[in-house]
Design a protein around this motif. Structure first.
Motif, PDB file in Angstrom:
ATOM      1  N   ALA A   2       0.924  -0.840   0.116  1.00  0.00           N
ATOM      2  CA  ALA A   2       0.039  -0.195  -0.025  1.00  0.00           C
ATOM      3  C   ALA A   2       0.991   1.347   0.118  1.00  0.00           C
ATOM      4  N   THR A   3       1.918   1.304   0.472  1.00  0.00           N
ATOM      5  CA  THR A   3       3.039   2.394   0.755  1.00  0.00           C
ATOM      6  C   THR A   3       3.530   2.662  -0.647  1.00  0.00           C
ATOM      7  N   ALA A   4       3.884   1.849  -1.386  1.00  0.00           N
ATOM      8  CA  ALA A   4       4.409   1.734  -2.495  1.00  0.00           C
ATOM      9  C   ALA A   4       3.314   2.408  -3.659  1.00  0.00           C
ATOM     10  N   ARG A   5       2.227   1.980  -3.450  1.00  0.00           N
ATOM     11  CA  ARG A   5       1.069   2.380  -4.201  1.00  0.00           C
ATOM     12  C   ARG A   5       0.708   3.660  -3.787  1.00  0.00           C
ATOM     13  N   ALA A   6       0.807   4.089  -2.840  1.00  0.00           N
ATOM     14  CA  ALA A   6       0.593   5.669  -2.228  1.00  0.00           C
ATOM     15  C   ALA A   6       1.662   6.471  -2.903  1.00  0.00           C
ATOM     16  N   MET A   7       2.776   6.006  -2.803  1.00  0.00           N
ATOM     17  CA  MET A   7       4.063   6.740  -3.449  1.00  0.00           C
ATOM     18  C   MET A   7       3.860   7.197  -5.012  1.00  0.00           C
ATOM     19  N   LEU A   8       3.359   5.892  -5.568  1.00  0.00           N
ATOM     20  CA  LEU A   8       3.085   6.149  -7.143  1.00  0.00           C
ATOM     21  C   LEU A   8       1.958   6.962  -7.537  1.00  0.00           C
ATOM     22  N   VAL A   9       0.859   6.857  -6.571  1.00  0.00           N
ATOM     23  CA  VAL A   9      -0.424   7.791  -6.774  1.00  0.00           C
ATOM     24  C   VAL A   9       0.325   9.507  -6.597  1.00  0.00           C
ATOM     25  N   ALA A  10       1.081   9.356  -5.625  1.00  0.00           N
ATOM     26  CA  ALA A  10       1.639  10.675  -5.259  1.00  0.00           C
ATOM     27  C   ALA A  10       2.348  11.332  -6.281  1.00  0.00           C
ATOM     28  N   ALA A  11       3.136  10.392  -7.064  1.00  0.00           N
ATOM     29  CA  ALA A  11       4.016  10.998  -8.130  1.00  0.00           C
ATOM     30  C   ALA A  11       3.103  11.336  -9.194  1.00  0.00           C
ATOM     31  N   ALA A  12       2.222  10.626  -9.414  1.00  0.00           N
ATOM     32  CA  ALA A  12       1.360  10.799 -10.647  1.00  0.00           C
ATOM     33  C   ALA A  12       0.661  12.058 -10.415  1.00  0.00           C
ATOM     34  N   ALA A  13      -0.070  12.405  -8.977  1.00  0.00           N
ATOM     35  CA  ALA A  13      -0.520  13.629  -8.650  1.00  0.00           C
ATOM     36  C   ALA A  13       0.331  14.904  -9.052  1.00  0.00           C
ATOM     37  N   GLN A  14       1.634  14.735  -8.589  1.00  0.00           N
ATOM     38  CA  GLN A  14       2.563  15.813  -8.718  1.00  0.00           C
ATOM     39  C   GLN A  14       2.870  16.012 -10.520  1.00  0.00           C
ATOM     40  N   THR A  15       2.832  15.009 -11.156  1.00  0.00           N
ATOM     41  CA  THR A  15       3.146  15.123 -12.661  1.00  0.00           C
ATOM     42  C   THR A  15       2.270  15.679 -13.277  1.00  0.00           C
ATOM     43  N   TRP A  16       0.710  15.072 -12.776  1.00  0.00           N
ATOM     44  CA  TRP A  16      -0.478  15.714 -13.466  1.00  0.00           C
ATOM     45  C   TRP A  16      -1.259  16.887 -13.087  1.00  0.00           C
ATOM     46  N   ASN A  17      -0.489  17.178 -11.822  1.00  0.00           N
ATOM     47  CA  ASN A  17      -0.862  18.509 -10.870  1.00  0.00           C
ATOM     48  C   ASN A  17      -2.543  18.417 -10.698  1.00  0.00           C
ATOM     49  N   VAL A  18      -2.572  16.974 -10.365  1.00  0.00           N
ATOM     50  CA  VAL A  18      -4.161  16.906  -9.771  1.00  0.00           C
ATOM     51  C   VAL A  18      -4.045  16.295  -8.202  1.00  0.00           C
ATOM     52  N   PRO A  19      -5.113  16.434  -7.336  1.00  0.00           N
ATOM     53  CA  PRO A  19      -5.330  15.920  -6.195  1.00  0.00           C
ATOM     54  C   PRO A  19      -5.067  14.414  -6.022  1.00  0.00           C
ATOM     55  N   ALA A  20      -4.022  13.897  -5.144  1.00  0.00           N
ATOM     56  CA  ALA A  20      -3.855  12.351  -5.235  1.00  0.00           C
ATOM     57  C   ALA A  20      -5.400  11.712  -5.017  1.00  0.00           C
ATOM     58  N   SER A  21      -5.758  12.423  -4.074  1.00  0.00           N
ATOM     59  CA  SER A  21      -7.242  11.567  -3.735  1.00  0.00           C
ATOM     60  C   SER A  21      -8.271  11.250  -4.919  1.00  0.00           C
ATOM     61  N   GLU A  22      -7.840  12.042  -6.114  1.00  0.00           N
ATOM     62  CA  GLU A  22      -8.678  11.862  -7.199  1.00  0.00           C
ATOM     63  C   GLU A  22      -8.132  10.934  -8.130  1.00  0.00           C
ATOM     64  N   ILE A  23      -7.138  10.261  -7.873  1.00  0.00           N
ATOM     65  CA  ILE A  23      -6.586   9.160  -8.769  1.00  0.00           C
ATOM     66  C   ILE A  23      -6.785   7.759  -8.186  1.00  0.00           C
ATOM     67  N   THR A  24      -7.141   6.840  -9.323  1.00  0.00           N
ATOM     68  CA  THR A  24      -7.389   5.572  -8.927  1.00  0.00           C
ATOM     69  C   THR A  24      -6.333   4.703  -9.471  1.00  0.00           C
ATOM     70  N   THR A  25      -6.421   3.445  -9.130  1.00  0.00           N
ATOM     71  CA  THR A  25      -5.497   2.538  -9.573  1.00  0.00           C
ATOM     72  C   THR A  25      -6.168   1.279  -9.707  1.00  0.00           C
ATOM     73  N   SER A  26      -5.717   0.530 -10.798  1.00  0.00           N
ATOM     74  CA  SER A  26      -6.074  -0.789 -11.035  1.00  0.00           C
ATOM     75  C   SER A  26      -5.186  -1.650 -11.877  1.00  0.00           C
ATOM     76  N   ALA A  27      -4.783  -2.834 -11.560  1.00  0.00           N
ATOM     77  CA  ALA A  27      -3.893  -3.641 -12.130  1.00  0.00           C
ATOM     78  C   ALA A  27      -2.710  -3.002 -12.958  1.00  0.00           C
ATOM     79  N   GLY A  28      -2.107  -2.079 -11.922  1.00  0.00           N
ATOM     80  CA  GLY A  28      -0.813  -1.426 -12.297  1.00  0.00           C
ATOM     81  C   GLY A  28      -0.938  -0.062 -13.219  1.00  0.00           C
ATOM     82  N   ILE A  29      -2.363   0.444 -13.331  1.00  0.00           N
ATOM     83  CA  ILE A  29      -2.817   1.667 -14.157  1.00  0.00           C
ATOM     84  C   ILE A  29      -3.119   2.712 -13.205  1.00  0.00           C
ATOM     85  N   LEU A  30      -2.658   3.978 -13.327  1.00  0.00           N
ATOM     86  CA  LEU A  30      -3.069   4.938 -12.724  1.00  0.00           C
ATOM     87  C   LEU A  30      -4.154   5.751 -13.569  1.00  0.00           C
TER      88      LEU A  30
END
Lengths: 152, 755
Positions: free
Chosen positions: B131-159
């Motif tokens: 879960a920690t690794a997933r949260a870090m990937l979500v945070a990285a995507a949020a930073q890259t896309w400039n969107v809130p992390a809470s709005e990012i979903t994941t499924s089978a390795g896709i953000l």
């Protein structure tokens, strides 16, 4: 010591060993074919089973000097890419637990099916009874042999 | 979903700089990693890996490497533990590579295989790591896309960010994610949303096993490696007196013979430092066959060992105890006579509820039965072996061990180097069953390598392996029940002991269900070493207790399942005493499930059924064994098991483990026995030590799990103890005789049945 030219998995391999050396140790120590396993050293557990001219043999009791021109097949040579029907059936039934005895089990099963493509339960029990599995995967082994029998 | 504070497990995620053995850490390249087999198209190897924490690396193409921390001895942890990581990481299993982690306590929690605790104790740390690794990937995507992390979903390795329509696979943000701070808190998945856990995945080593690839310690080889055999004393109570090197010098391929001492003088032993023969002889040479030949020719003199004693640390931080090893050459006949004496004496009272003495005084009928079992050898299919390469002040060890954390201390002490300089790489084990927690072979190989200043592979012969001890102890238990005229149970008494330990679990069922209950314990010292053997103590006491309850139910005129359920109801609604070590409701649930799955209430003609249930390793199991007498031979037709071990991570592999435990139990019940004459084991190989084989395996085994969503508990051991009584109770129905002594086969043969 003596020189032997052995036909192993379709290739000629030369070794210089004591004539009494069992094939098990020729394979494992001299030819780096470690798929054939040491279990008991007295042909009671089947972990070291190989094929000699298609027959299942316990390699721990097979002196290198007795092999001559016979064709030896080990687990490494049973198929080119691990797709012998017995190997595939083993994967499909997810047979192994620790896995240590399974090469010997597979070699015994492959020899059985080569000679008797549709074995009964009793045929399977008789052919496989020399192969111990300490993890107790016997019921899966039987199921896998039946699957392999259908896919030969 | 539940929030989990990562601080608890933060140690595992901290980046660890290279240690003394850093160059060797995680020494098996990902090329040797195991790809779960699938016919779907797989991702290629990435060009670069980004480490999100100690368990997880992600490649730029989205491929994932998961480190499996625990040693694998066949219980499927190498597949199941990464499945837990993959679940919380929310990745696609087909893109996962699994690698066996080396022993690396600074990076991984609890690299220990034993006590059926791998999944139970790995559950939270592994979920948190994923879960920690997933949260870090979500945070990285949020930073890259400039969107809130809470709005990012994941499924089978896709953000995915639905609002902006942005999508990326994990590999695209992995390099950024690897630089981010580890979050303080992470959210775990709701167990009802699991997609990997609960869906069977094949053994990640399956392909390698069926094609004979090197996986085991015994398969290891490096350039310049020498081979070693050992010679240990022929009997318990004996030690080395002298040897004549010239008896083998000049034999082909033999290089050297010398004694080694596993422990340095005044060494304080770890809990798992059980060693029957601290001093043994090593024969070093050019090949296994040559050193094994030299074993037969080596002239050695042995002598009787005096009484010794040593200090040994308690398990799990318990205080050290002084262990006394008596002198003398023991034998099985004398063991049985001594145990029979102890049965007559008072034991140490471990638990007393109500007034049991009064109950027996008032009884109209007392039933008393004594159950006895012999020592057992573990007989793993892979004999003891170990590779060691000791150079200067560094050591690399590769071989089978369940308990690297313990043996590293011993190796370091014996070699005379800091433990950080001892690198232990974990080989797949060809079976364990408890004995590989006692890893003195790693010290032996290390000492041999240190002495010859070369890498070495030491291999025991099967005879060495079967006769070096660390057996399941011999045990005996006497059960008594007091009944009134109406067959009501007035009191219950168990007195149990063994050589050299007692098997009693005084607070387990039926304690808590009976008003007047007494439990006593005894033990007799011995120089025959013992160790954990699949479900220690439970592997005897369950069989004794559950056989006795069967006989008691019969005397009381009750159905054996119904009788147990009545007792459990009492324990649930109005428990007797305190510290009852089971949850009656969960216990009852497995009896109800096995009753249902075995069609207990619709018995078949000519099929004899026995039932048994037991709780150990935090799990509940009930089993029904069906036997028939066919051509004058008892045949186990079917075994039904019902298991409550909480959430089942890898169901098909879990069933496999359960089937194996049942076959193991049947084999040891029928045949398992080690005996001694003049201190020497009477069985030295599989020609004499009978093991269950294909012909004796049940025709059918069904393993059913209670689906209750509880956190996982033990699985490798709990299916083993109930088999013994389920078989005995079934055989009673088939033959009319009760079986009080294991192994059963000799008694069945005395009834003119074929075994």
């Amino acid at each position: 010591m003596a020189l032997y030219n052995l036909n192993i998995n379709g290739k000629t391999q030369q070794v210089d060993v004591d004539p009494n050396t069992p094939m098990l140790w020729v394979l494992r120590d001299h030819l780096d074919l470690v798929g054939t396993k040491f279990g008991c050293g007295i042909a009671q557990c089947g972990a070291c089973t190989i094929h000699m001219d298609g027959n299942a043999m316990r390699s721990c009791q097979l002196p290198v000097s007795s092999v001559g021109d016979s064709k030896i097949t080990t687990i490494e040579g049973l198929s080119e890419s691990g797709d012998h029907p017995v190997q595939q059936a083993w994967m499909e039934h997810d047979v192994p637990q620790c896995g240590y005895c399974q090469a010997g089990q597979i070699m015994s099963a492959a020899a059985l099916l080569a000679q008797n493509p549709n074995p009964s339960d009793t045929d399977i029990d008789n052919a496989m009874n020399g192969n111990l599995c300490r993890c107790g995967t016997y019921t899966r082994i039987k199921a896998a042999i039946k699957t392999a029998s259908q896919n030969l | 979903m539940s929030n989990l504070n990562t601080n608890l497990d933060r140690r595992s995620f901290l980046k660890v700089s290279a240690l003394a053995g850093g160059g060797m850490m995680l020494s098996f390249s990902w090329l040797a990693g195991c790809k779960p087999s699938t016919k779907e198209e797989l991702l290629a190897m990435p060009k670069e890996w980004f480490e999100l924490n100690n368990y997880i690396k992600i490649g730029e193409n989205g491929a994932v490497t998961l480190y499996s921390p625990n040693p694998e001895f066949g219980s499927n942890v190498k597949t199941s533990m990464p499945m837990i990581l993959a679940e919380e990481l929310d990745t696609d299993w087909k893109n996962v590579f699994v690698e066996q982690a080396d022993f690396y306590p600074e990076r991984f929690d609890r690299q220990f295989t034993g006590g059926s605790q791998g999944i139970r104790q790995g559950w939270k740390p592994l979920r948190t790591a994923g879960a920690t690794a997933r949260a870090m990937l979500v945070a990285a995507a949020a930073q890259t896309w400039n969107v809130p992390a809470s709005e990012i979903t994941t499924s089978a390795g896709i953000l995915e960010h639905k609002g902006s329509g942005k999508k990326a696979h994990y590999g695209e943000v992995a390099s950024l994610a690897a630089t981010l701070e580890v979050p303080e808190e992470v959210q775990l998945k709701d167990v009802n949303t699991f997609t990997i856990i609960g869906n069977s995945k094949r053994n990640v080593d399956g392909q390698k096993i069926v094609t004979g690839k090197p996986l085991f310690g015994i398969d290891h080889k490096v350039e310049g490696m020498k081979y070693a055999a050992i010679v240990h004393p022929p009997a318990f109570g004996m030690k080395l007196k002298s040897f004549d090197k010239s008896s083998v010098s000049g034999m082909p391929g033999v290089l050297d013979v010398f004694p080694i001492n596993v422990f340095k003088e005044d060494y304080d032993r770890n809990f798992f430092d059980t060693t029957t023969f601290p001093e043994i002889l090593a024969i070093v040479g050019n090949s296994t066959w040559e050193v094994m030949q030299a074993k037969k020719s080596l002239a050695v003199e042995w002598e009787n060992a005096p009484e010794t004693s040593f200090s040994m640390a308690g398990f799990g931080g318990r205080p050290s105890t002084q262990v006394k090893v008596p002198a003398g050459l023991e034998n099985t006949v004398a063991h049985k006579a001594r145990m029979a004496e102890y049965i007559q004496k008072n034991g140490t009272v471990v638990r007393r509820d109500g007034n049991p003495e009064e109950g027996f005084k008032k009884a109209a009928k007392v039933i008393e039965r004594t159950y006895t079992v012999p020592f057992l050898a573990h007989n793993t299919m892979e004999p003891v072996n170990c590779f060691a390469d000791v150079k200067g002040d560094k050591a690399v060890i590769y071989g089978p061990t369940q308990a690297p954390d313990f043996i590293r201390n011993t190796i370091a002490s014996s070699l005379g180097m800091p433990k950080e300089n001892v690198q232990i790489n974990l080989a797949r084990m060809g079976g364990g069953f408890g004995i590989r927690a006692y890893s003195h072979h790693m010290v032996e190989a290390a000492l041999i390598s240190q002495k010859i200043q070369a890498p070495v592979k030491m291999v025991y012969s099967r005879e060495d392996d079967m006769t070096y001890g660390i057996y399941r102890p011999t045990y005996s238990a006497t059960y008594r029940a007091a009944l009134d005229e109406n067959n009501n149970l007035l009191a219950f008494h168990v007195k149990a002991g063994g050589i050299p330990e007692s098997p009693l679990h005084a607070n387990r069922f039926p304690a808590g269900a009976i008003d007047n209950y007494l439990a006593e314990s005894w033990d007799i010292p011995s120089n025959i070493t013992i160790g954990a053997f699949r479900a220690p103590r439970s592997n005897f006491i369950a069989g004794a207790e559950q056989s006795f309850l069967d006989e008691l139910a019969e005397a009381m005129g009750k159905d054996p399942i119904e009788f147990r359920l009545e007792l459990l109801k009492r324990a649930e609604t109005n428990p007797v005493g305190e510290n009852n070590d089971y949850v009656p409701k969960r216990y009852a649930s497995v009896l109800e499930l096995v009753r249902d799955k075995s069609n207990w209430n619709s018995p078949q003609a000519n099929v004899s059924r026995g039932v048994s249930a037991y709780f150990c390793h935090n799990s509940y199991v009930a089993e029904v064994v069906d036997t028939v007498i066919k051509d004058n031979q008892p045949v186990v037709e079917a075994v039904y098991a019902a298991v409550d071990c909480g959430i089942v991570v890898n169901p098909d592999a879990a069933r496999n483990m359960g089937e194996g435990a049942i076959v193991d139990g049947l084999g040891n019940a029928f045949f398992g026995e080690m005996a001694f004459e003049n201190g020497a084991p009477t069985k030295t190989n599989f020609d004499k030590y009978r093991m269950i084989r294909h012909k004796e395996a049940p025709k059918k085994i069904e393993v059913h799990f209670v689906d209750n969503g509880e956190d996982p508990t033990g699985l490798g051991e709990p299916l083993f103890p109930p088999v013994f009584a389920a078989l005995a109770n079934s055989l009673y129905k088939a033959t009319g005789k009760r079986y009080y002594e294991q192994p059963f086969a000799p008694q069945l043969e005395m009834q003119n049945l074929k075994m």
